[in-house]
Write a protein that holds these residues in place. Structure first.
Motif, PDB file in Angstrom:
ATOM      1  N   PRO A   1       0.724  -1.184  -0.014  1.00 43.59           N
ATOM      2  CA  PRO A   1      -0.025  -0.072   0.057  1.00 43.59           C
ATOM      3  C   PRO A   1       0.832   1.118  -0.090  1.00 43.59           C
ATOM      4  O   PRO A   1       0.562   2.047  -0.759  1.00 43.59           O
ATOM      5  CB  PRO A   1      -0.993   0.125   1.353  1.00 43.59           C
ATOM      6  N   ALA A   2       1.936   1.327   0.406  1.00 43.91           N
ATOM      7  CA  ALA A   2       2.717   2.617   0.615  1.00 43.91           C
ATOM      8  C   ALA A   2       3.486   2.870  -0.518  1.00 43.91           C
ATOM      9  O   ALA A   2       3.601   3.964  -0.836  1.00 43.91           O
ATOM     10  CB  ALA A   2       3.602   2.274   1.847  1.00 43.91           C
TER      11      ALA A   2
ATOM     12  N   ARG B   1       0.912   4.210  -3.008  1.00 43.03           N
ATOM     13  CA  ARG B   1       0.525   5.615  -2.393  1.00 43.03           C
ATOM     14  C   ARG B   1       1.423   6.708  -3.013  1.00 43.03           C
ATOM     15  O   ARG B   1       1.287   7.692  -3.065  1.00 43.03           O
ATOM     16  CB  ARG B   1       0.560   5.611  -0.908  1.00 43.03           C
ATOM     17  N   ARG B   2       2.802   6.195  -3.207  1.00 45.42           N
ATOM     18  CA  ARG B   2       3.862   7.140  -3.812  1.00 45.42           C
ATOM     19  C   ARG B   2       3.634   7.411  -5.182  1.00 45.42           C
ATOM     20  O   ARG B   2       3.980   8.341  -5.794  1.00 45.42           O
ATOM     21  CB  ARG B   2       5.228   6.394  -3.518  1.00 45.42           C
TER      22      ARG B   2
ATOM     23  N   ASP C   1      -2.292   9.165  -5.969  1.00 44.90           N
ATOM     24  CA  ASP C   1      -2.939  10.009  -4.827  1.00 44.90           C
ATOM     25  C   ASP C   1      -4.255   9.048  -4.441  1.00 44.90           C
ATOM     26  O   ASP C   1      -4.740   8.177  -5.289  1.00 44.90           O
ATOM     27  CB  ASP C   1      -3.051  11.479  -5.118  1.00 44.90           C
ATOM     28  N   GLU C   2      -4.837   9.684  -3.599  1.00 42.73           N
ATOM     29  CA  GLU C   2      -6.399   8.996  -3.125  1.00 42.73           C
ATOM     30  C   GLU C   2      -7.279   9.066  -4.552  1.00 42.73           C
ATOM     31  O   GLU C   2      -8.157   8.299  -4.304  1.00 42.73           O
ATOM     32  CB  GLU C   2      -7.024   9.856  -1.967  1.00 42.73           C
TER      33      GLU C   2
ATOM     34  N   ARG D   1       0.675  10.868  -9.411  1.00 35.48           N
ATOM     35  CA  ARG D   1       1.241  11.863  -9.012  1.00 35.48           C
ATOM     36  C   ARG D   1       2.033  12.795 -10.070  1.00 35.48           C
ATOM     37  O   ARG D   1       2.596  12.403 -10.980  1.00 35.48           O
ATOM     38  CB  ARG D   1       2.318  11.682  -7.637  1.00 35.48           C
TER      39      ARG D   1
ATOM     40  N   GLY E   1       5.035  12.578  -2.846  1.00 29.13           N
ATOM     41  CA  GLY E   1       3.653  12.918  -2.264  1.00 29.13           C
ATOM     42  C   GLY E   1       4.005  13.015  -0.894  1.00 29.13           C
ATOM     43  O   GLY E   1       5.037  12.914  -0.081  1.00 29.13           O
ATOM     44  N   PRO E   2       2.791  13.334   0.146  1.00 28.64           N
ATOM     45  CA  PRO E   2       2.717  13.736   1.534  1.00 28.64           C
ATOM     46  C   PRO E   2       2.342  12.374   2.206  1.00 28.64           C
ATOM     47  O   PRO E   2       1.841  11.529   1.918  1.00 28.64           O
ATOM     48  CB  PRO E   2       1.890  14.838   1.793  1.00 28.64           C
ATOM     49  N   THR E   3       3.010  12.303   3.354  1.00 25.49           N
ATOM     50  CA  THR E   3       2.840  11.427   4.313  1.00 25.49           C
ATOM     51  C   THR E   3       3.027  11.851   5.908  1.00 25.49           C
ATOM     52  O   THR E   3       3.801  13.021   6.151  1.00 25.49           O
ATOM     53  CB  THR E   3       3.559   9.964   3.977  1.00 25.49           C
TER      54      THR E   3
ATOM     55  N   GLU F   1       5.558   4.297   9.319  1.00 27.61           N
ATOM     56  CA  GLU F   1       4.626   4.819   8.600  1.00 27.61           C
ATOM     57  C   GLU F   1       3.305   3.879   8.684  1.00 27.61           C
ATOM     58  O   GLU F   1       3.399   2.620   8.437  1.00 27.61           O
ATOM     59  CB  GLU F   1       4.967   5.069   6.988  1.00 27.61           C
ATOM     60  N   THR F   2       2.150   4.610   8.833  1.00 26.01           N
ATOM     61  CA  THR F   2       0.909   3.471   8.770  1.00 26.01           C
ATOM     62  C   THR F   2       0.735   3.059   7.462  1.00 26.01           C
ATOM     63  O   THR F   2       0.635   3.572   6.578  1.00 26.01           O
ATOM     64  CB  THR F   2      -0.581   4.461   9.083  1.00 26.01           C
ATOM     65  N   GLU F   3       0.471   1.880   7.322  1.00 30.49           N
ATOM     66  CA  GLU F   3       0.502   0.912   5.969  1.00 30.49           C
ATOM     67  C   GLU F   3      -0.523   1.653   5.177  1.00 30.49           C
ATOM     68  O   GLU F   3      -0.077   1.642   3.880  1.00 30.49           O
ATOM     69  CB  GLU F   3       0.191  -0.604   6.318  1.00 30.49           C
ATOM     70  N   GLN F   4      -1.657   1.811   5.497  1.00 31.14           N
ATOM     71  CA  GLN F   4      -2.681   2.331   4.718  1.00 31.14           C
ATOM     72  C   GLN F   4      -2.663   3.902   4.471  1.00 31.14           C
ATOM     73  O   GLN F   4      -3.490   4.437   3.832  1.00 31.14           O
ATOM     74  CB  GLN F   4      -4.121   1.943   5.158  1.00 31.14           C
ATOM     75  N   GLY F   5      -1.789   4.500   5.111  1.00 33.43           N
ATOM     76  CA  GLY F   5      -1.650   6.112   4.900  1.00 33.43           C
ATOM     77  C   GLY F   5      -2.324   6.684   6.409  1.00 33.43           C
ATOM     78  O   GLY F   5      -3.476   6.370   6.328  1.00 33.43           O
TER      79      GLY F   5
ATOM     80  N   ILE G   1      -2.910   9.762   6.751  1.00 32.41           N
ATOM     81  CA  ILE G   1      -4.166  10.916   6.113  1.00 32.41           C
ATOM     82  C   ILE G   1      -4.595  10.583   5.007  1.00 32.41           C
ATOM     83  O   ILE G   1      -3.641  10.687   3.902  1.00 32.41           O
ATOM     84  CB  ILE G   1      -3.712  12.137   6.508  1.00 32.41           C
ATOM     85  N   ARG G   2      -5.814  10.155   4.623  1.00 29.82           N
ATOM     86  CA  ARG G   2      -6.234   9.953   3.166  1.00 29.82           C
ATOM     87  C   ARG G   2      -7.685  10.436   3.338  1.00 29.82           C
ATOM     88  O   ARG G   2      -8.448  10.330   3.867  1.00 29.82           O
ATOM     89  CB  ARG G   2      -6.231   8.480   2.804  1.00 29.82           C
ATOM     90  N   PHE G   3      -7.811  11.440   2.183  1.00 31.27           N
ATOM     91  CA  PHE G   3      -9.039  11.914   1.860  1.00 31.27           C
ATOM     92  C   PHE G   3     -10.119  10.821   1.437  1.00 31.27           C
ATOM     93  O   PHE G   3      -9.784   9.916   0.670  1.00 31.27           O
ATOM     94  CB  PHE G   3      -9.151  12.851   0.805  1.00 31.27           C
TER      95      PHE G   3
ATOM     96  N   LEU H   1      -4.748  14.592  -0.455  1.00 27.81           N
ATOM     97  CA  LEU H   1      -4.004  15.277   0.329  1.00 27.81           C
ATOM     98  C   LEU H   1      -2.685  16.020  -0.288  1.00 27.81           C
ATOM     99  O   LEU H   1      -1.804  14.992  -1.139  1.00 27.81           O
ATOM    100  CB  LEU H   1      -3.039  14.327   1.526  1.00 27.81           C
TER     101      LEU H   1
END
Lengths: 94, 359
Positions: free
Chosen positions: A43-44, A47-48, A51-52, A57, B60-62, B75-79, B81-83, B91
């Motif tokens: 997942p991390a 995420r890089r 985005d959501e 990105r 990106g941010p984390t 780091e939290t695995e699912q992130g 802060i996620r909208f 974010l």
């Protein structure tokens, strides 16, 4: 079907230190399908790359068999069986 | 007693420690090459937890956290802060990480871009969007300041369910019910970039800090204007007289002495350098009625800036005061801002500072 994802060194630690990963995805697949599969495992890492909202990105480039997906259909770009997907940091990001 | 000073910069995080606030050990860089615009130190936990709002220009941010003073980061695995999907948002940056007080154990607040407030109940591992502010009818009218549009200040009241936030550029908002309902609280605060009289909201408030006596008294550094409120942000009164400029970014308050606050004046909204090129910290001990300039240990011929979160106080006695500059210097005072000495130099732009005493 099987595709290969090649990662930059900066992201390898998030994929169990692998620079090249093989991903199984159902056909037909597009870039988002492959990123979904990455997200299930790492997942991390996913995420890089996006985005959501699912958008790649701004300063990340994704290529399918050498073609920049931004010049095609972004994350809806089809991914054929056996494709090689490159994820690279864009020089615009510094 | 030792002091831990977390220094978030444009490229990485440094952790400075001192037993006497005169001689410092600098550990870093951590999290290189990423930007660390927000740092929170949660001393309610043992061991102490450091939270970092991290931004990679590429990835990106984390939010990252360490419970061993930077030896390892999680780091939290699912992130963290996620909208949520229904917002259609993503974010962009974490601007503020604010551990709550003993009144609400485990609660940590995050102020973020796009303009949003988040609450964690697990020490900063996962956050939920505060819908009351996200769904506020004013949100679509808040404008970005020069640094972006975000909730940059979060002040949970240790004595009640009140929460005050400051938004660039939306102004001050307050909730009396633990962040469900929000009302603008900008009466008396100017907005020089808008025509006509000052509006109900939309001010570019740079920073707000509570008085040591409690959150009924607050201080604000505005985009031109320095103010004090004695009624919980309902109204604001100018306290800028006596300062070389009413423009600046940070404002600090003593956690011990009521009426004591510090600002770092900048020439103007168009000229972001210290007045006459002299970097100075100004202190009031009477709620802003009078100000005293501190110059010892601070540079002349300085053309840098101190950003809104690149300043902090510690909880020692006497209070330590710390500022960090865009030219990579950190200055500290162990005498409540009367004199300063250099803690670090040649760092990247300093974006955030937080200091705590460690047992």
């Amino acid at each position: 079907m099987s595709v290969t994802v090649r990662l930059p060194g900066a992201l390898a630690p998030l994929a169990d230190d692998a620079r090249v990963v093989a991903i199984e995805v159902p056909a037909p697949a597009d870039v988002s399908t492959v990123l979904d599969a990455l997200e299930l495992r790492w997942p991390a890492l996913a995420r890089r790359i996006r985005d959501e909202t699912g958008a790649v990105r701004r300063h990340v480039n994704v290529y399918v068999d050498g073609d920049d997906v931004r010049s095609r259909s972004a994350t809806s770009t089809p991914v054929p069986d056996g494709a090689v997907i490159d994820v690279l940091p864009a020089i615009s990001g510094g | 007693m030792s002091v831990l000073l977390a220094i978030g910069t444009r490229k990485g995080l440094w952790l400075a420690t001192s037993d006497d606030r005169r001689t410092w050990s600098l550990d870093g860089p951590h999290l290189l090459p990423d930007e660390v615009a927000a740092v929170g130190i949660d001393t309610r936990r043992d061991p102490v937890r450091i939270l970092a709002g991290v931004q990679s220009s590429h990835w990106g941010p984390t939010v990252l956290r360490t419970d061993d003073l930077g030896a390892s980061w999680q780091e939290t695995e699912q992130g963290a802060i996620r909208f949520p999907e229904d917002t259609g948002a993503a974010l962009a940056r974490v601007w503020q990480l604010q551990p709550d007080t003993d009144r609400r154990p485990g609660v940590v607040w995050a102020g973020c871009e796009p303009t949003s407030l988040w609450r964690s109940d697990d020490g900063g591992e996962t956050f939920e969007l505060v819908r009351g502010l996200w769904d506020h009818p004013h949100r679509t009218e808040w404008m970005p300041g020069a640094g972006g549009a975000a909730v940059h200040t979060v002040l949970p009241d240790p004595a009640s369910d009140r929460v005050v936030v400051a938004i660039s550029a939306g102004g001050v908002y307050a909730s009396a019910d633990g962040a469900t309902d929000w009302q603008p609280r900008n009466s008396g605060i100017s907005a020089v970039f808008m025509p006509g009289p000052a509006p109900e909201f939309g001010q570019c408030v740079h920073k707000v800090a509570p008085d040591a006596s409690g959150h009924e008294t607050l201080y604000a550094q505005n985009h031109h204007g320095v103010y004090r409120s004695d009624d919980g942000a309902a109204t604001w009164t100018s306290i800028a007289e006596g300062l070389p400029s009413d423009f600046g970014f940070p404002i600090l308050t003593s956690p011990r002495a009521s009426g004591t606050a510090w600002v770092v004046p900048i020439t103007s909204q168009m000229v972001h350098v210290p007045p006459d090129g002299r970097l100075r910290v100004h202190r009031t001990r009477d709620g802003g009625r009078t100000w005293v300039e501190a110059e010892q240990g601070l540079p002349d011929r300085s053309w840098t800036t101190v950003l809104r979160d690149a300043a902090c106080v510690d909880d020692a006695d006497p209070t330590g005061v710390y500022i960090g500059t865009r030219d990579g210097c950190v200055y500290g005072s162990d005498d409540e801002g009367s004199t300063f000495s250099t803690i670090a130099a040649h760092l990247p732009d300093v974006l955030s500072l937080r200091a705590v005493t460690l047992a």
